[in-house]
Design a protein around this motif. Structure first.
Motif, mmCIF file in Angstrom:
data_model
loop_
_atom_site.group_PDB
_atom_site.id
_atom_site.type_symbol
_atom_site.label_atom_id
_atom_site.label_comp_id
_atom_site.label_asym_id
_atom_site.label_seq_id
_atom_site.Cartn_x
_atom_site.Cartn_y
_atom_site.Cartn_z
ATOM 1 N N GLY A 5 -2.593 -4.288 4.356
ATOM 2 C CA GLY A 5 -1.976 -3.500 5.545
ATOM 3 C C GLY A 5 -2.192 -4.544 6.403
ATOM 4 O O GLY A 5 -1.933 -3.743 7.367
ATOM 5 N N SER A 6 -1.966 -5.737 5.937
ATOM 6 C CA SER A 6 -2.124 -6.529 7.420
ATOM 7 C C SER A 6 -0.452 -7.374 7.139
ATOM 8 O O SER A 6 0.820 -6.817 6.613
ATOM 9 C CB SER A 6 -2.714 -7.462 7.366
ATOM 10 N N ARG A 19 -4.218 -6.709 11.620
ATOM 11 C CA ARG A 19 -4.767 -5.814 9.606
ATOM 12 C C ARG A 19 -6.077 -4.253 10.871
ATOM 13 O O ARG A 19 -6.987 -4.778 11.726
ATOM 14 C CB ARG A 19 -5.532 -6.462 9.646
ATOM 15 N N SER A 109 -0.881 -0.730 7.942
ATOM 16 C CA SER A 109 -2.247 -0.227 7.722
ATOM 17 C C SER A 109 -1.868 0.689 7.606
ATOM 18 O O SER A 109 -2.394 1.110 5.800
ATOM 19 C CB SER A 109 -3.235 -0.039 8.999
#
Length: 154
Positions: A5-6, A19, A109
């Motif tokens: 999710g970064s 993130r 994210s």
């Protein structure tokens, strides 16, 4: 973008990794809702925050806090994150640029990118941002089925 999710994006004096893991999302939720609750408004979660940013009904600290916490979640020391946000995201800087960056951080994210692999059942599938963004959480409404021949109507 990576599977955690970064996302790495240009900001301030270079490129930074952003993130929002669960801890940062909780802090974001708490931070942006303080003023909302004091104003008698309903609190929002991260997904609603993203939707509000897209619809233009966001509060000034929504973008700021998303960027700050995204930097911290990406590995920047908290004091440096505050300094960067004050210098590059706070007014009189253009708020629109901060809003675009904040939305990109939230999308990475919460949704991912269209070409980001999503692991599941031992296979790799592509995440579909558009389908995720437009999908309704409500069940599909369908009229009741007509009784088949030989079934009595009730």
């Amino acid at each position: 973008m990576s599977g955690d999710g970064s996302v790495t994006l240009p900001f301030a004096d270079g490129e930074y990794r952003f993130r929002l893991a669960i801890g940062e999302l909780r802090m974001l939720q708490q931070s942006v809702n303080v003023a909302r609750i004091e104003a008698g408004e309903k609190p929002v979660g991260p997904r609603r925050l993203l939707e509000d940013m897209g619809a233009g009904s966001w509060w000034i600290d929504d973008a700021r806090e998303t960027i700050r916490l995204g930097l911290i979640g990406g590995g920047v020391e908290p004091a440096k994150a505050v300094r960067l946000v004050r210098q590059y995201a706070d007014p009189p800087r253009l708020i629109r640029g901060s809003l675009v960056l904040a939305r990109a951080i939230l999308i990475a994210s919460l949704i991912g990118e269209p070409d980001d692999p999503v692991e599941g059942n031992g296979s790799t599938e592509k995440a579909t941002t558009e389908a995720t963004m437009t999908a309704s959480p409500s069940p599909i409404s369908m009229p009741p089925a007509a009784p088949s021949a030989g079934q009595a109507e009730t």
